[in-house]
Design an enzyme around this catalytic site. Structure first.
Site, mmCIF file in Angstrom:
data_model
loop_
_atom_site.group_PDB
_atom_site.id
_atom_site.type_symbol
_atom_site.label_atom_id
_atom_site.label_comp_id
_atom_site.label_asym_id
_atom_site.label_seq_id
_atom_site.Cartn_x
_atom_site.Cartn_y
_atom_site.Cartn_z
ATOM 1 N N ARG A 19 49.120 3.548 -29.921
ATOM 2 C CA ARG A 19 48.041 2.895 -29.062
ATOM 3 C C ARG A 19 47.280 2.195 -30.228
ATOM 4 N NH1 ARG A 19 42.813 4.546 -28.478
ATOM 5 N NH2 ARG A 19 41.728 3.731 -26.684
ATOM 6 N N VAL A 22 49.168 -0.894 -31.987
ATOM 7 C CA VAL A 22 48.996 -2.051 -30.929
ATOM 8 C C VAL A 22 47.954 -2.608 -30.696
ATOM 9 C CG1 VAL A 22 49.597 -2.728 -28.731
ATOM 10 C CG2 VAL A 22 51.214 -1.180 -29.720
ATOM 11 N N GLY A 102 62.860 12.732 -41.957
ATOM 12 C CA GLY A 102 64.170 12.019 -41.617
ATOM 13 C C GLY A 102 63.661 10.213 -41.188
ATOM 14 N N ASP A 126 56.403 20.122 -38.430
ATOM 15 C CA ASP A 126 56.502 20.996 -39.343
ATOM 16 C C ASP A 126 55.614 20.872 -40.396
ATOM 17 O OD1 ASP A 126 58.772 21.710 -38.296
ATOM 18 O OD2 ASP A 126 60.354 20.741 -38.963
ATOM 19 N N ARG A 161 53.239 47.689 -27.593
ATOM 20 C CA ARG A 161 54.372 47.346 -27.862
ATOM 21 C C ARG A 161 54.496 46.417 -29.130
ATOM 22 N NH1 ARG A 161 56.604 45.323 -22.089
ATOM 23 N NH2 ARG A 161 57.898 47.162 -21.466
ATOM 24 N N GLU A 221 62.005 29.912 -36.836
ATOM 25 C CA GLU A 221 63.306 29.814 -36.351
ATOM 26 C C GLU A 221 64.271 29.583 -37.546
ATOM 27 O OE1 GLU A 221 64.370 26.115 -34.024
ATOM 28 O OE2 GLU A 221 62.695 25.003 -35.287
HETATM 29 O O1 F6P Z 1 61.297 18.670 -37.256
HETATM 30 C C1 F6P Z 1 60.784 19.125 -36.202
HETATM 31 C C2 F6P Z 1 61.650 20.240 -35.242
HETATM 32 O O2 F6P Z 1 60.746 20.363 -34.263
HETATM 33 C C3 F6P Z 1 61.709 21.473 -36.019
HETATM 34 O O3 F6P Z 1 60.809 22.021 -36.133
HETATM 35 C C4 F6P Z 1 62.951 21.932 -35.199
HETATM 36 O O4 F6P Z 1 63.838 22.888 -35.988
HETATM 37 C C5 F6P Z 1 63.853 20.612 -34.975
HETATM 38 O O5 F6P Z 1 62.739 19.624 -34.819
HETATM 39 C C6 F6P Z 1 64.370 20.710 -33.624
HETATM 40 O O6 F6P Z 1 65.245 19.614 -33.562
HETATM 41 P P1 F6P Z 1 65.635 19.357 -32.005
HETATM 42 O O7 F6P Z 1 64.568 18.915 -31.017
HETATM 43 O O8 F6P Z 1 66.424 18.054 -32.284
HETATM 44 O O9 F6P Z 1 66.345 20.500 -31.231
#
Ligand code: F6P
Length: 317
Positions: A19, A22, A102, A126, A161, A221
């Site tokens: 937004r 643009v 990327g 991230d 827990r 993760e």
């Molecule tokens: O790069 C951001 C991110 O959300 C990471 O934290 C995660 O590992 C990855 O993208 C997940 O990618 P996708 O949505 O392609 O599974």
């Protein structure tokens, strides 16, 4: 400058940035083409015209109105040449790329190898863009995860827990560290730091003897699966453990005020920078002031200050 393009990845706050791009472009009578489906759409010439009205009512929406996909084709030389041809044919005189590592790497390729005037805007949950403090989307992700964690703590306390909560971050422990500190968690496991399961389990057993019955352990993760951590804890301590995997809820939802404000400022500034004839830069905030760093620097691996954070989490627990 008569016409620019805008291309995105996906996280909360990106729509607010589109937004801002643009509406700033419209202010200067510059036409904007939205690139659909990221670099894949760019190579295939998938565009929609964007005007003041097409970006109304999106400031509070998560995701990206432009849709996006991961593109392996764009990583090849022929894919990049195809994209450049489309850019030239469409008369696009500048490109703004909103995304993470990327996406910004692609922006750097277009700017440095093909002389396409390109400016990046950092947007990733991230928060792993080198040389800048904060990316768009990271604050929302931390708040979403924290909200979930606060709910988990209610039941963890009530039922005495141990909980292992898995947050996003394949290579980055940013969300995990922030959430662990803001959520008052006992332990955090991140890709940037070795983990000592034995020590952690000993601490749980010792704490349990002294009457501490509930624990919350955050794991990124990319470090380990919550289920594996929980199994190890149960085997070594004989204590009941539950898991919660938060997943993609962290990448969506209404952007926080901080993300919207940053998106507005950086989106607008990216247009200003392009208009000045600059390229191959990434806009950012430094000491709350608008600034830029070279894209080449932004895409280098980021070193996070995990030790200081980790120490603080342990002191405060
Ligand atoms: O790069 C951001 C991110 O959300 C990471 O934290 C995660 O590992 C990855 O993208 C997940 O990618 P996708 O949505 O392609 O599974």
């Amino acid at each position: 400058m008569k016409r620019i393009g805008v291309l995105t990845r996906d996280c909360s706050g990106i729509n607010a940035a589109i937004r801002a791009v643009v509406r700033t472009a419209c202010f200067y009578n510059i036409e904007v083409l939205g690139v659909l489906r990221g670099y894949e759409g760019l190579m295939n010439g998938e565009f929609i015209p964007l005007n003041r009205r097409s970006v109304s009512g999106i400031i509070d929406q998560g995701g990206t109105i432009l849709k996006t996909v991961r593109s392996e084709n764009f990583q090849t030389k022929s894919g990049q040449e195809k994209a450049v041809k489309v850019i030239q044919e469409k008369g696009i005189q500048g490109l703004i790329v909103i995304g993470g590592n990327g996406s910004l790497t692609g922006a750097h390729v277009l700017a440095s190898k093909f002389n396409i005037p390109t400016i990046g805007i950092p947007a990733t949950i991230d928060n792993d863009i080198n040389g800048i403090d904060l990316s768009i989307g990271a604050d929302t992700a931390v708040n979403v995860a924290l909200d979930a964690l606060d709910k988990i703590r209610d039941t963890a306390m009530s039922m005495a827990r141990i909980f292992v909560v898995e947050v996003m971050g394949r290579d980055s422990g940013y969300i995990a560290l922030q959430v662990a500190l803001a959520g008052g968690c006992e332990e955090v496991l991140v890709p940037e730091k070795d983990m000592d399961m034995e020590k952690m389990c000993e601490e749980i057993v010792e704490g349990n003897k002294k009457g501490k019955k509930s624990w919350i352990i955050i794991v990124a993760e990319g470090k380990a699966k919550a289920a594996d951590i929980a199994d190890t804890i149960t085997q070594r301590t004989a204590l009941e453990t539950r898991i919660a995997v938060l997943g993609h809820i962290q990448r969506g939802g209404r952007p926080t005020a901080q993300d919207r404000i940053m998106a507005a400022r950086l989106g607008s500034y990216a247009v200003e920078v392009l208009r000045e004839g600059r390229t191959d830069e990434c806009v950012c905030l430094k000491d709350n002031r608008l600034d830029t760093i070279p894209l080449e620097l932004a895409i280098k691996p980021k070193k996070i200050e995990e030790e200081a954070f980790y120490k603080l989490i342990k002191i405060l627990t």
